[in-house]
Write an enzyme that holds these catalytic residues in place. Sequence first.
Site, PDB file in Angstrom:
ATOM      1  N   LYS A 121      39.298  45.434  29.481  1.00 34.91           N
ATOM      2  CA  LYS A 121      38.450  45.498  30.675  1.00 34.91           C
ATOM      3  C   LYS A 121      37.361  46.519  30.430  1.00 34.91           C
ATOM      4  CE  LYS A 121      38.414  43.720  34.932  1.00 34.91           C
ATOM      5  NZ  LYS A 121      38.915  42.434  35.422  1.00 34.91           N
TER       6      LYS A 121
HETATM    7  P1  NAD Z   1      32.456  39.619  44.112  1.00 35.16           P
HETATM    8  O1  NAD Z   1      31.578  40.761  43.760  1.00 35.16           O
HETATM    9  O2  NAD Z   1      31.920  38.244  44.015  1.00 35.16           O
HETATM   10  O3  NAD Z   1      33.014  39.801  45.606  1.00 35.16           O
HETATM   11  C1  NAD Z   1      33.651  40.981  46.032  1.00 35.16           C
HETATM   12  C2  NAD Z   1      33.871  40.891  47.529  1.00 35.16           C
HETATM   13  O4  NAD Z   1      34.615  42.043  47.949  1.00 35.16           O
HETATM   14  C3  NAD Z   1      32.558  40.896  48.331  1.00 35.16           C
HETATM   15  O5  NAD Z   1      32.674  39.990  49.404  1.00 35.16           O
HETATM   16  C4  NAD Z   1      32.506  42.328  48.855  1.00 35.16           C
HETATM   17  O6  NAD Z   1      31.776  42.445  50.043  1.00 35.16           O
HETATM   18  C5  NAD Z   1      33.972  42.615  49.097  1.00 35.16           C
HETATM   19  N1  NAD Z   1      34.252  44.035  49.196  1.00 35.16           N
HETATM   20  C6  NAD Z   1      33.805  45.033  48.400  1.00 35.16           C
HETATM   21  N2  NAD Z   1      34.249  46.219  48.856  1.00 35.16           N
HETATM   22  C7  NAD Z   1      34.982  45.961  49.960  1.00 35.16           C
HETATM   23  C8  NAD Z   1      35.691  46.779  50.878  1.00 35.16           C
HETATM   24  N3  NAD Z   1      35.740  48.093  50.726  1.00 35.16           N
HETATM   25  N4  NAD Z   1      36.342  46.166  51.902  1.00 35.16           N
HETATM   26  C9  NAD Z   1      36.295  44.821  52.060  1.00 35.16           C
HETATM   27  N5  NAD Z   1      35.644  44.004  51.213  1.00 35.16           N
HETATM   28  C10 NAD Z   1      34.990  44.571  50.185  1.00 35.16           C
HETATM   29  O7  NAD Z   1      33.768  39.812  43.212  1.00 35.16           O
HETATM   30  P2  NAD Z   1      34.830  38.729  42.796  1.00 35.16           P
HETATM   31  O8  NAD Z   1      34.468  38.224  41.459  1.00 35.16           O
HETATM   32  O9  NAD Z   1      35.057  37.771  43.927  1.00 35.16           O
HETATM   33  O10 NAD Z   1      36.121  39.638  42.598  1.00 35.16           O
HETATM   34  C11 NAD Z   1      36.973  40.009  43.680  1.00 35.16           C
HETATM   35  C12 NAD Z   1      38.309  40.461  43.118  1.00 35.16           C
HETATM   36  O11 NAD Z   1      38.876  39.408  42.349  1.00 35.16           O
HETATM   37  C13 NAD Z   1      38.289  41.680  42.201  1.00 35.16           C
HETATM   38  O12 NAD Z   1      39.488  42.410  42.374  1.00 35.16           O
HETATM   39  C14 NAD Z   1      38.269  41.064  40.818  1.00 35.16           C
HETATM   40  O13 NAD Z   1      38.777  41.942  39.832  1.00 35.16           O
HETATM   41  C15 NAD Z   1      39.185  39.895  41.061  1.00 35.16           C
HETATM   42  N6  NAD Z   1      39.049  38.822  40.079  1.00 35.16           N
HETATM   43  C16 NAD Z   1      37.861  38.190  39.879  1.00 35.16           C
HETATM   44  C17 NAD Z   1      37.771  37.161  38.958  1.00 35.16           C
HETATM   45  C18 NAD Z   1      36.516  36.367  38.744  1.00 35.16           C
HETATM   46  O14 NAD Z   1      36.546  35.410  37.964  1.00 35.16           O
HETATM   47  N7  NAD Z   1      35.428  36.657  39.414  1.00 35.16           N
HETATM   48  C19 NAD Z   1      38.905  36.801  38.202  1.00 35.16           C
HETATM   49  C20 NAD Z   1      40.102  37.460  38.437  1.00 35.16           C
HETATM   50  C21 NAD Z   1      40.156  38.460  39.374  1.00 35.16           C
END
Ligand code: NAD
Length: 431
Positions: A121
């Site tokens: 990561k």
């Molecule tokens: P993203 O940036 O597209 O979305 C993140 C979301 O979280 C946004 O809606 C944001 O407003 C919200 N957020 C941020 N801080 C916040 C808070 N304090 N309270 C409430 N909401 C809050 O990111 P993503 O790609 O959707 O990733 C979200 C999670 O999923 C992360 O933990 C990431 O590690 C995990 N993840 C993502 C992927 C991927 O392929 N994108 C894969 C596996 C895991």
Amino acid sequence: MSQSLASAHPISSYLQADDLGPWGTYLQQVDRVAPYLGSLSRWVETLKRPKRILIVDVPIHMDNGTIAHFEGYRVQHNISRGPGKGGVRFHQDVTLSEVMALSAWMSVKNAAVNLPFGGAKGGIRVDPRNLSAGELQRMTRRYTSEIGLIIGPTKDIPAPDVNTDERVMAWMMDTYSINQGSTATGVVTGKPVALGGSLGRREATGRGVFTVGREAANNIGLSLEGARLAVQGFGNVGGVAAQLFVEAGAKVVAVQDHTDTLYEPAGFDVAALQAHVKRNGGIAGFEAGESLDPAQFWEVDCDILIPAALEQQITEENALRIKARLIIEGANGPTTPQADDILADRNILVVPDVIANAGGVTVSYFEWVQDFSSFFWSEDEINARLVKIMREAFSHIWQTAQEHGVSLRTAAFIVSCTRILEARDLRGLYP
Ligand code: NAD
């Protein structure tokens, strides 16, 4: 090195089990799996020590003529089963401890779905919303150059995470390729399709959350028709998962992101909410729903809760108030071990991150394979393969949980840690 110097070293301080951050959570999860590892448990310390940690200074010219320095990280937790694989996060709260935990969860996740990858990561401690497009590009390119020493298509393959997207991946691929002297599409995944990206990658994590969520709901007799969902985080993961659940007959009654918490018992128009977020950068100001205090999100009446934002959101404080029967972890590390115990006592089923959100890395694997062979698959083929892998992995973890009488999280760790340590054992120690 003297004992005092060793204990003063910043990295050794992250190797303590009393770390209250995400790395501490991960260490406790490993302790819980150790009794189930049989003779492989002699290797368990391997899981508690990242293989390689790189901390880099990322200096860039700002638009106003000043020079800014950002701190970046790349951690390769374990590479026994293959090259490192894991996303890059740009966020103002990124720490080494967090990146270490996220890299370790990638090792576990890749093994849970049996992909031939280790776990890695990366991240930069920055709020990218404060950067212009030019500054963001310069920061991404300098960071890529700095970590270029240890990444590569057969060494460690980054991907998008919070606040990074296909545009950032295109810059990373280009920078690495320029430094190498030849185009290396396989160095990152989550690229634009026109640059060797895969169809279906953008939706893959949300699709995986939906796929295993549907299996879990089925196993506990919860019908998706009319089921009420609460979703924290309405980005790539939360937004897509919400859409697929709605298509299956569920309704989204509560949504929280960094801008607001909205409640609408009749269910949101998810497509309209997605369009609003695209235009405005968050859910605040959406035409429907009542705005709630953020803490109230955890007590809304719902059947399924999907945390899809950041780590350590479900804690001892709010776990007692959650009304859902099923929690599907879209985010990485959203539940603390203490909250896990409370939820288990309350008979609330938790589908852990390491399987629930593994859809993204699974299609990243497909992208990497397609890049190597320069032969690209149709979206239907990709989705069908994704669903098959996710369903089989979930079923195996479900059976392991039944067999040992443990939570799905511990079961996923049993399956994964056994695979990782078996590879470690077979490779042997050098020299
Ligand atoms: P993203 O940036 O597209 O979305 C993140 C979301 O979280 C946004 O809606 C944001 O407003 C919200 N957020 C941020 N801080 C916040 C808070 N304090 N309270 C409430 N909401 C809050 O990111 P993503 O790609 O959707 O990733 C979200 C999670 O999923 C992360 O933990 C990431 O590690 C995990 N993840 C993502 C992927 C991927 O392929 N994108 C894969 C596996 C895991």
